[in-house]
Design a protein around this motif. Structure first.
Motif, mmCIF file in Angstrom:
data_model
loop_
_atom_site.group_PDB
_atom_site.id
_atom_site.type_symbol
_atom_site.label_atom_id
_atom_site.label_comp_id
_atom_site.label_asym_id
_atom_site.label_seq_id
_atom_site.Cartn_x
_atom_site.Cartn_y
_atom_site.Cartn_z
ATOM 1 N N THR A 144 -65.137 -9.953 -29.197
ATOM 2 C CA THR A 144 -64.744 -9.242 -28.065
ATOM 3 C C THR A 144 -63.464 -9.756 -27.768
ATOM 4 O O THR A 144 -62.827 -9.690 -27.611
ATOM 5 N N ARG A 152 -63.089 -12.023 -25.774
ATOM 6 C CA ARG A 152 -63.242 -12.323 -24.057
ATOM 7 C C ARG A 152 -64.118 -11.811 -23.702
ATOM 8 O O ARG A 152 -64.945 -10.508 -23.253
ATOM 9 N N VAL A 162 -65.833 -8.640 -20.581
ATOM 10 C CA VAL A 162 -66.233 -6.802 -21.024
ATOM 11 C C VAL A 162 -66.639 -7.171 -20.992
ATOM 12 O O VAL A 162 -67.241 -6.137 -21.439
ATOM 13 N N TRP A 216 -62.223 -4.993 -14.070
ATOM 14 C CA TRP A 216 -61.608 -4.642 -13.937
ATOM 15 C C TRP A 216 -60.608 -4.494 -12.500
ATOM 16 O O TRP A 216 -59.790 -4.218 -12.297
ATOM 17 N N PHE A 274 -56.855 -12.371 -18.048
ATOM 18 C CA PHE A 274 -56.666 -11.794 -18.716
ATOM 19 C C PHE A 274 -57.837 -12.272 -19.951
ATOM 20 O O PHE A 274 -58.324 -11.901 -20.604
ATOM 21 N N ARG A 278 -54.757 -10.228 -29.081
ATOM 22 C CA ARG A 278 -54.999 -9.793 -27.640
ATOM 23 C C ARG A 278 -54.157 -9.947 -26.481
ATOM 24 O O ARG A 278 -54.719 -11.294 -25.978
ATOM 25 N N PRO A 326 -51.815 -8.866 -22.203
ATOM 26 C CA PRO A 326 -51.790 -8.146 -21.705
ATOM 27 C C PRO A 326 -50.012 -6.800 -22.502
ATOM 28 O O PRO A 326 -50.132 -5.608 -21.964
ATOM 29 N N PHE A 348 -50.612 -3.452 -21.326
ATOM 30 C CA PHE A 348 -51.952 -3.107 -20.117
ATOM 31 C C PHE A 348 -51.161 -3.779 -19.264
ATOM 32 O O PHE A 348 -51.463 -3.018 -17.901
ATOM 33 N N ASP A 376 -62.328 -1.005 -24.351
ATOM 34 C CA ASP A 376 -60.642 -0.196 -23.735
ATOM 35 C C ASP A 376 -60.163 -1.181 -24.988
ATOM 36 O O ASP A 376 -60.310 -2.469 -25.237
ATOM 37 N N ARG A 397 -57.295 -2.309 -25.953
ATOM 38 C CA ARG A 397 -56.457 -3.489 -25.450
ATOM 39 C C ARG A 397 -57.482 -4.392 -25.213
ATOM 40 O O ARG A 397 -57.085 -5.671 -24.950
ATOM 41 N N LEU A 398 -58.270 -4.827 -24.521
ATOM 42 C CA LEU A 398 -59.823 -6.006 -24.421
ATOM 43 C C LEU A 398 -59.856 -6.370 -25.348
ATOM 44 O O LEU A 398 -61.144 -7.765 -25.296
#
Length: 405
Positions: free
Chosen positions: A31, A33, A36, A48, A63, A69, A71, A88, A114, A116-117
């Protein structure tokens, strides 16, 4: 002493290697992070909202950028998920609906789906995750580990390991719809010739769950030569499968007889700070809360040397003062967590009681590597180790561009 055989060689010291019997495998999700995932979906939605409402500098900090990854990173959509693909920072969009996943062994949590995360979401797993799919998850290996080698789930697993090096994730089917079993070509035919036409991909999976063992060369799965032992192991494996699916696919949720069923004897406080166990009373303490009976088998159930009940509790209480989005969590202990804990106690109790029967499967004549080679099962062709081409439709690429893959 001879060095252990390399994974994929088919020469495990206790039978062929799982790496050959189920040749397509995927690395665990990464992940990047921690925020999430969460034990409750409401916390993810709150995280979120806090993220998208933050100013640019604060959003960057919350973020948690990584090399994969930030933003500003455009990515393709996750297969089967209608989430954004634009940067994002520019267009976060609405909160994606959290999905239920298996976070490490036996811990059902929630994930924001998502792309993007998530640093490495393993899209190839999402493409084959449907109502027919089952995922086998290898557990990390640590010295003197006596816990289970594998677990199975109908949920998308992240492959998180409580300790040691994470194992691999092996889907039972290579394509959606429960088609093309992820088994070495020729294996089903060989087993049907030995044990009858009733052998299916799911019965092979059941045997693997019951008989797999950890070895220096990797996860090994002895294949019995006699049918009585095979079908006894398949029956046991089906029970292991039923328990771990926890009612998915129309099955029954794990239950203990009424006299052995765990109950809440004293209410769990709003913020339980510690977990304890009274072996004499078979009681689990959550601060001033109390649950019993909790058999010792459930309390001592470990994977990679880590007690599952302690790990589950720690993930829901965590270190005080956690900063950032990961610190957004329920202010009081939700009732749903108590219900989930009761079910986890039941599951671990039943799995612990089946362990002696698993050990009994170790004795008996086996189908050797030589026979597997003669039947053309080994060595496994390279194509069987790669994901199947399952894309007959467009998937949204970075910044909303479509491509036929």
């Amino acid at each position: 002493m001879a060095a252990p055989a390399a994974a994929g060689s088919g020469e495990g010291p206790h039978g062929p290697l799982l790496d050959d019997l189920m040749p397509w495998s995927v690395r665990p999700l990464r992940t990047g992070r921690p925020w999430v995932t969460a034990p409750d979906a409401a916390s993810l939605r709150a995280r979120w909202e806090r993220l998208v409402r933050a100013g640019d500098a604060e959003r960057e900090r919350l973020f948690g950028p990584t090399r994969s990854r930030t933003p500003q990173t455009p990515v393709a959509a996750l297969p089967g998920q209608s989430t954004g693909t634009g940067r994002f920072a520019r267009e976060p969009g609405p909160c994606p609906e959290p999905v239920r996943i298996l976070h490490g062994p036996f811990d059902e949590q929630w994930l924001l789906p998502d792309h993007r995360l998530i640093d490495a979401a393993r899209p190839e797993l999402w493409r084959v995750a449907d109502a027919h799919q089952l995922f086998v998850v290898e557990h990390g290996r640590v010295p003197q580990d006596t816990g289970p080698t594998l677990s199975v789930t109908a949920l998308l697993p992240d492959g998180n390991s409580p300790a040691g090096r994470p194992g691999r994730i092996r889907p039972l089917y290579r394509r959606p719809g429960g088609t093309e079993p992820n088994l070495a070509p020729g294996l089903l035919a060989l087993l049907r010739a030995r044990h009858g036409d009733a052998v299916t991909a799911e019965s092979v999976l059941a045997w693997i769950l019951a008989a797999a063992r950890r070895t220096p060369a990797g996860c090994a799965v002895p294949l019995p030569a006699d049918s009585a032992r095979w079908w006894a192991g398949v029956e046991l494996g089906r029970e292991l499968l039923r328990l771990q699916l926890r009612g998915a696919r129309g099955g029954e949720r794990p239950r203990l007889p009424g006299g052995r069923r765990p109950y809440v004897r004293a209410a769990v406080p709003p913020s339980p700070s510690e977990l304890s166990y009274d072996a004499g009373e078979e009681a689990l303490g959550l601060g001033t809360g109390r649950i019993s009976p909790v058999p010792a088998g459930a309390w001592e159930f470990r994977v990679c040397g880590v007690r599952m009940l302690e790990l589950w509790f720690g993930r829901r209480t965590g270190a005080p003062g956690t900063e950032g989005l990961a610190g957004v969590r329920p202010r009081v202990w939700p009732q749903e967590w108590t219900s989930e804990l009761l079910e986890l106690i039941t599951l671990l109790t039943l799995l612990a009681e089946l362990r002696p029967r698993q050990e009994e499967l170790a004795e008996g004549s086996e189908i050797g590597v030589r026979e597997l080679r003669a039947a053309g099962v080994l060595p496994v062709a390279g194509a069987a180790r790669r994901p199947a081409s399952v894309l007959d439709h467009q998937e949204e690429g970075p910044d909303g561009q479509f491509a036929l893959l």
